[in-house]
Enzyme design. Sequence first.
Site, short mmCIF file in Angstrom:
data_model
loop_
_atom_site.label_atom_id
_atom_site.label_comp_id
_atom_site.label_asym_id
_atom_site.label_seq_id
_atom_site.Cartn_x
_atom_site.Cartn_y
_atom_site.Cartn_z
N CYS A 156 0.83 -1.21 0.00
CA CYS A 156 0.00 0.00 0.00
C CYS A 156 0.86 1.26 0.00
O CYS A 156 0.71 2.13 -0.85
CB CYS A 156 -0.94 0.02 1.21
SG CYS A 156 -2.27 -1.16 1.08
N HIS A 157 1.75 1.38 1.00
CA HIS A 157 2.54 2.60 1.08
C HIS A 157 4.03 2.33 1.28
O HIS A 157 4.77 3.20 1.72
CB HIS A 157 2.01 3.50 2.22
CG HIS A 157 0.55 3.75 2.10
ND1 HIS A 157 -0.38 3.00 2.77
CD2 HIS A 157 -0.16 4.63 1.34
CE1 HIS A 157 -1.60 3.41 2.45
NE2 HIS A 157 -1.48 4.40 1.58
N GLY A 158 4.45 1.08 0.97
CA GLY A 158 5.87 0.79 0.93
C GLY A 158 6.57 0.67 2.26
O GLY A 158 7.66 1.23 2.44
N PRO A 171 6.73 4.19 5.92
CA PRO A 171 5.96 5.07 6.82
C PRO A 171 5.42 4.39 8.09
O PRO A 171 4.95 5.09 8.98
CB PRO A 171 4.79 5.55 5.95
CG PRO A 171 4.61 4.46 4.94
CD PRO A 171 5.96 3.86 4.70
#
Lengths: 192, 434
Positions: A156-158, A171
């Site tokens: 999703c956001h690495g 994150p």
Amino acid sequence: MATTETNDGHGEAHGETRRDFLYIATGAVAAVGIGSIAWPFIDQMNPDAASLALASTSVDISALGEGESMTVMWRGKPVFIRKRTPTEVEEAKEVPLSELRDTDARNPNIGTGEATDANRAVQGREDLLVMIGVCTHLGCIPLGQAGDFDGWFCPCHGSHYDTAGRIRRGPAPENLAIPPYSFPDESTLVVG
Amino acid sequence: MAGHGPKTHFKNPAVRWLDSRLPIVSMMNDQAIVFPTPKNLNYMWTFGAILTFMLVTMIVTGITLAMHYAANTAIAFDQVEKIMRDVNFGWLLRYIHAVGASMFFFAVYMHIARGLYYGSYKAPREVLWMLGVIILILMMATAFMGYVLPWGQMSGWGATVITNLFSAIPLVGPSITEWLWGGFAVDNATLNRFFALHYLLPFVIAGVVILHIWALHVAGNNNPTGVSVKSSKDTVPFSPYLTIKDGFAIVIFMILYAWFVFYVPNYLGHPDNYIQFNPLVTPAHIVPEWYLLPFYAMLRAIPDKLGGVIVMFASLLILLVIPWLDTSRVRSARYRPMFKIAFWIWVVTCIALGYLGAMPAEGIYVILARIFTLYYFGFFLILMPVLGIIETPKPLPNSIADDVLAKSKKKHADVHTGSGAGTPEGAAAAPKKD
């Protein structure tokens, strides 16, 4: 109300004082009443008895071989159970604590502790890792054996997690959470 | 209501800023604070506020119950039991909602009876009254569909009986009934649409209630004398006088309500509704909830399918035209000795029809139901027009203030001729705050 007694000897205060008291008393009763009736309407949205009854999941892990993973459902979430290879265990052990983004083990089974590999893995079974498979960033499910640290990678956001499920890059703020679990016998894992 | 810009000046600059752009603060001030209200309103006038409280209660408990309910015949019944057993405070929410339906109807019947007794339906309040009748009909539809949702025996068979009323319509009846069902019997499609409509209609009611209050605030409240407000001596501001009085009445009403919820929550329900709906077996005695029984009795009193349905719907729709059926120029029954008697017989009639609706449809019960049905309609269609012509009303007071003063003078005199204890403060204080 102290003034009441000294006023006129009949328990009567000057109009304003007595009325003020009545206003405040009425308001206080109303506030308590509204608060107590509001609570059921709020609490009804909390998990009900049926949801709480699903709070433990029993898994037979005897068939789990080295380098294999399985995913089970617990409280509507995936729980990753992985029997790690010796390479993966070594890789996790070699990481100095200073390199970790989150130094808390996030393991309720040992209380509080540093995020060493021994504190992350099942006590006495260093090859076995049991974690809630939910990225600590915004709740997606990370992919296994992926990412820059050979552990898990959240698409999703690495966010990159290592072979002990510890956050290393991206994150996400915390290591993958570990659920409370127990082993009633060698081959049975009870999550929750 | 407002619409002519702000009339009031507010000290707070933020309030002034808002009010000059949207005069909502002025409107609330004009309509809910300083609104002139007859000073002689009795406790029968508090049912309007009680009904508002009930509508809010039903919507709030209804929305929270809907969070746990599922309108599917496979699980609806179990889902209600889940609410009762598993959901936190689910039992409380469901009992507040289920008992609330009864309390709501109790309050609305008191409200309607007050309107009838004091002639609140007469000019210039005809539209106000008709909006009220529309609210009553919407309430009945909502309550009926809500009773279907637990999917017990009474739910399913009640739905079957009521939807079959429409099959009495010549030619298109059966098609309409199938259209209502979404099938060939009361089934999943029926349950699903009833849930959708049961969720929708309370908001429609809320909309009509706003129109109802709007119409009320155009004509102003009627009052026990039926004499129109003539000067500011006749009125008190709505707040604090009526807000406190309404609030007190709501508290008393809540005590009764809470007694039902906590001590006899199923007293007004029917045990058969705790058996899951079985489309193959009808319960031996199928009766609607108590608040619909008088209408049910009228339905059964007529030995003809279409006739019964027409009479039942007519018993509600006739309320729409009573402002024109009543020929008397005097509003309040207080000054109408004959109408007063006719009214109380009508009240007894409604209670009797309620009793008969719960009894089996046979023998003496049917005969009595026919007699009372006759009076129910006779009261509106014959007595209302005729009494207005033949009756000699008692002399009306010149104004509300006169009536109040006359009463307090009488009380004043009583106090002095009585034991002499207590000062007649009330007599002097009543007209002081004008």
